[in-house]
Design an enzyme around this catalytic site. Structure first.
Site, PDB file in Angstrom:
ATOM      1  N   GLU A 250      55.395  21.937  52.296  1.00 35.84           N
ATOM      2  CA  GLU A 250      54.376  22.617  53.363  1.00 35.84           C
ATOM      3  C   GLU A 250      52.741  22.362  52.796  1.00 35.84           C
ATOM      4  OE1 GLU A 250      55.489  26.561  53.987  1.00 35.84           O
ATOM      5  OE2 GLU A 250      57.726  25.767  54.079  1.00 35.84           O
ATOM      6  N   LYS A 252      49.605  23.948  51.436  1.00 37.29           N
ATOM      7  CA  LYS A 252      49.382  24.980  50.611  1.00 37.29           C
ATOM      8  C   LYS A 252      47.989  25.483  51.106  1.00 37.29           C
ATOM      9  CE  LYS A 252      49.480  27.060  45.904  1.00 37.29           C
ATOM     10  NZ  LYS A 252      48.464  27.938  46.105  1.00 37.29           N
ATOM     11  N   ARG A 257      47.127  35.480  51.037  1.00 34.45           N
ATOM     12  CA  ARG A 257      48.455  35.515  51.297  1.00 34.45           C
ATOM     13  C   ARG A 257      48.657  36.894  51.875  1.00 34.45           C
ATOM     14  NH1 ARG A 257      53.448  34.297  47.178  1.00 34.45           N
ATOM     15  NH2 ARG A 257      55.224  34.835  48.838  1.00 34.45           N
ATOM     16  N   ARG A 272      49.053  40.086  48.525  1.00 30.41           N
ATOM     17  CA  ARG A 272      49.953  39.730  47.618  1.00 30.41           C
ATOM     18  C   ARG A 272      50.134  40.666  46.638  1.00 30.41           C
ATOM     19  NH1 ARG A 272      50.505  34.682  43.407  1.00 30.41           N
ATOM     20  NH2 ARG A 272      51.137  36.262  41.891  1.00 30.41           N
ATOM     21  N   ARG A 419      59.521  34.121  40.272  1.00 36.72           N
ATOM     22  CA  ARG A 419      58.810  32.882  40.215  1.00 36.72           C
ATOM     23  C   ARG A 419      60.017  32.009  39.736  1.00 36.72           C
ATOM     24  NH1 ARG A 419      53.669  31.274  39.595  1.00 36.72           N
ATOM     25  NH2 ARG A 419      52.848  33.201  39.392  1.00 36.72           N
TER      26      ARG A 419
HETATM   27  P1  AMP Z   1      51.605  31.006  43.458  1.00 36.37           P
HETATM   28  O1  AMP Z   1      50.864  32.151  43.747  1.00 36.37           O
HETATM   29  O2  AMP Z   1      50.890  30.502  42.312  1.00 36.37           O
HETATM   30  O3  AMP Z   1      53.164  31.233  43.222  1.00 36.37           O
HETATM   31  O4  AMP Z   1      51.440  29.925  44.546  1.00 36.37           O
HETATM   32  C1  AMP Z   1      51.917  30.369  45.949  1.00 36.37           C
HETATM   33  C2  AMP Z   1      50.796  30.733  46.565  1.00 36.37           C
HETATM   34  O5  AMP Z   1      50.601  29.691  47.737  1.00 36.37           O
HETATM   35  C3  AMP Z   1      51.169  31.829  47.460  1.00 36.37           C
HETATM   36  O6  AMP Z   1      50.960  33.122  46.987  1.00 36.37           O
HETATM   37  C4  AMP Z   1      50.500  31.768  48.961  1.00 36.37           C
HETATM   38  O7  AMP Z   1      49.281  32.600  48.915  1.00 36.37           O
HETATM   39  C5  AMP Z   1      49.953  30.414  48.879  1.00 36.37           C
HETATM   40  N1  AMP Z   1      50.633  29.710  49.934  1.00 36.37           N
HETATM   41  C6  AMP Z   1      49.853  28.852  50.930  1.00 36.37           C
HETATM   42  N2  AMP Z   1      50.450  28.098  51.646  1.00 36.37           N
HETATM   43  C7  AMP Z   1      51.621  28.286  51.574  1.00 36.37           C
HETATM   44  C8  AMP Z   1      53.087  27.982  51.948  1.00 36.37           C
HETATM   45  N3  AMP Z   1      53.317  27.293  52.966  1.00 36.37           N
HETATM   46  N4  AMP Z   1      54.317  28.478  51.209  1.00 36.37           N
HETATM   47  C9  AMP Z   1      54.138  29.571  50.465  1.00 36.37           C
HETATM   48  N5  AMP Z   1      52.952  29.614  49.682  1.00 36.37           N
HETATM   49  C10 AMP Z   1      51.849  29.416  50.356  1.00 36.37           C
END
Ligand code: AMP
Length: 595
Positions: A250, A252, A257, A272, A419
């Site tokens: 998908e 990003k 979030r 978030r 995670r």
């Molecule tokens: P992380 O926060 O480092 O785990 O990276 C994931 C972050 O990417 C999430 O917290 C979301 O804010 C962002 N994100 C953007 N697009 C997506 C998507 N399609 N699916 C999941 N997360 C996404």
């Protein structure tokens, strides 16, 4: 339950440092707490009165608390100040001052936990004009009825300095021992916590319904679910290997979030970090009401700032305008947002967190009515690393950060608060700035929307390939145009309009209107990236890819002095890209992450 009993525990907990001893004391405390007030006891022990996502804080500054101490103790300001300078802890000052107070306290009624809790609640809820005075009055009243040791903890709670060293996780350990029969039940308690982010509520369910209640723990609309997080790898091959061969990749999105809670017409938005950010996004609330076809739902999406005129995605920083409390309505107009949904966690009574991603995504598709501002995250299902890579570059070019690649299959549940390798992000490991402007030829245009309807929303721009004598596209530019430019452009370009792509133009993009390459404009961008769509320097850096300018803007300069063949050449763009690579500095770990 008497507050003095709770204070007795706090005194013992404060005196120890080992986690095991601390857990044992908590176990004893929870066992002796009546089930009806166990949530309150848990919040107070953490120095809170509600779970953090409620966003209601006691908000009493030390100065204000000291005024309440003065009123309750009858001691002079000088004496209180001196004690504060010496002790540096409002709690200790209160304890000392109240021990010295003149009134007899012998026949004073003893405070219960409920008394203290409800007074603190009133303090938290006092708002608006004169609320500081109200807070001081309530606090001094409470202190007047308190023993010195009780005052110490009341003051620490009210000023946000409880600091017993107890974390949510320690309380979970203790709850598992008291109500789950031992540490083995810990995972179940943790899951309940991850589904509600409310440790007081978990304690109450455990105390009132036992382990069965925790096993059957239900998601509540209004209590945020702790978000699932992603791991990171740097190549599509590695990711596919880790994830089991097949995945859904998908975009990003580079935004904020959001966890959206909807019950009927009531909509809450959590960040978030599980803060309630509903008031920053009244427009998203409206979008949810219009586009989410479910009575009750908990969904996740990424909210992205977009250019109001072109609809193009803008970098994350543009969302900062929403953080200012004033002028939110202005911000909505000037900095509108799109939302891209990627998760359905709960829909109309059904907990979906243990369902595989395919089912969650299907459910999401069935309840989201897409529109201009509301979409599902762009996604492909694939087993092919090349396809992932191509999709990755498309994502970058459209203004995204990269991809989140997600596992499919039965195991691919929503792991709240964890995670793990079910989601893996693929981001660029570097970023650098494009310094020079370029002169590009207009070869096509896209219809505008909103304020730009009737004129162009964006132009398709190309660089000149000397060897082939053709114009190869490098970007679609919609930013930097003034109203005057927008009026002028259709007139200026009209004579060059043609019904199809010009024979000397190469691009992977479908424009709405095509032009003979004639008009040259000066453009600046953030950087040059490789692109599966644009054709400049095609296959020179990588087979099947060209180069593109990311986040391009018109500088305001029309280069009428230049013939199209005088435009920046594709060789120059290639050179700029190479120079850019040399300058690259690796991203510091977590450096540009939007988390
Ligand atoms: P992380 O926060 O480092 O785990 O990276 C994931 C972050 O990417 C999430 O917290 C979301 O804010 C962002 N994100 C953007 N697009 C997506 C998507 N399609 N699916 C999941 N997360 C996404």
């Amino acid at each position: 339950m008497l507050f003095s009993k709770l204070v007795g525990f706090y005194e013992r907990i404060e005196a120890i440092t080992g986690r095991i001893e601390m857990t044992n004391l908590l176990v004893q405390l929870l066992k002796e707490t009546p089930p009806e007030i166990i949530d309150k006891v848990v919040y107070l022990t953490l120095g809170e009165i509600y779970p953090p996502f409620i966003g209601l804080e006691l908000g009493v500054a030390d100065r204000l608390a000291l005024r309440a101490v003065k009123l309750a103790s009858g001691m002079s300001e000088r004496e209180i100040d001196r004690a504060y300078k010496e002790l540096g802890d409002v709690g200790l000052v209160g304890e000392r001052m109240l021990a010295k107070r003149s009134q007899a306290t012998l026949f004073m009624e003893q405070l219960t936990v409920e008394d203290v809790y409800s007074a603190l609640e009133k303090i938290a809820k006092a708002s608006g004009e004169g609320s500081m005075e109200t807070k001081v009055q309530i606090l001094s009243g409470l202190l007047a009825s308190a023993q010195p040791k009780e005052a110490k903890y009341i003051l620490r709670i009210v000023t946000g300095k409880m600091r017993l060293g107890i974390a949510d996780m320690t309380i979970l350990d203790a709850l598992a021992i008291v109500f789950g029969g031992g540490k083995e039940a810990r995972d179940l308690f943790e899951r309940a916590y991850n589904l509600s982010s409310d440790i007081g509520y978990v304690a109450k369910v455990a105390a009132q319904e036992g382990l069965e209640g925790i096993k059957k723990f239900k998601i509540t609309v209004g209590k945020p679910i702790r978000p699932m997080l992603a791991e990171r790898l740097s190549s599509a091959e590695e990711i596919l290997q880790k994830i089991g061969g097949k995945c859904i990749a998908e975009y990003k999105y580079d935004g904020e979030r959001m966890q959206i809670h909807k019950r009927g017409d009531e909509v809450l938005i959590f960040s978030r970090r599980l803060e309630n950010i509903t008031s920053q996004y009244p427009d998203v609330v409206e979008l949810v009401k219009q586009h989410v076809k479910a009575g009750e739902a908990i969904l996740e999406c990424e909210c992205v700032a977009v250019d109001p005129e072109t609809g193009d995605m803008l970098p994350f920083q543009e969302l900062m305008h929403r953080k200012r409390k004033h002028d939110i309505h202005k911000a909505i107009e000037q900095y509108p947002v799109n939302v891209y949904f990627f998760e359905a966690l709960y829909v109309d009574g059904k907990d979906l967190t243990l369902e595989p991603l395919e089912i969650r995504r299907k459910t999401l598709e069935s309840i989201i009515e897409e529109g201009e501002r509301v979409k599902l995250s762009k996604a492909i299902i694939t087993e092919d690393p090349n396809e992932i890579e191509k999709f990755f570059h498309e994502a970058i070019e459209e203004g995204c950060e990269g991809l989140v690649v997600k596992a499919l299959g039965k195991e691919a549940i929503y792991r709240a608060g964890a995670r793990g390798w079910l989601w893996i992000k693929l981001k660029r490991s570097y970023k650098s700035e494009m310094m020079d402007t370029v002169d590009l030829v207009v070869v096509g245009a896209f219809h505008g929307r909103g304020k730009r309807s009737g004129t162009y929303g964006a132009l398709l721009m190309a660089a000149y390939d000397k060897r082939k004598d053709v114009f190869q596209s490098v970007c679609k530019v919609g930013s930097g145009f003034t109203d005057e430019d927008l009026q002028k452009l259709p007139e200026l370009l009209e004579p060059y309009k043609i019904p199809h792509r010009h024979a000397r133009v190469e691009t992977g993009m479908e424009a709405d209107i095509w032009f003979e390459p004639k008009i040259v404009l000066e453009i600046i961008g953030d950087e040059i990236t490789i692109s599966p769509i644009h054709r400049a320097a095609w296959s020179m850096i990588k087979e099947g890819y060209g180069l593109a300018i990311r986040f391009p803007r018109f500088t305001g300069r029309y280069r009428f002095d230049k013939a199209p063949e005088d435009a920046t050449t594709t060789d120059e763009i290639l050179e700029m890209y190479r120079r850019q690579l040399k300058k690259l500095t690796p991203t510091p770990p977590g450096g540009q992450e939007v988390t």
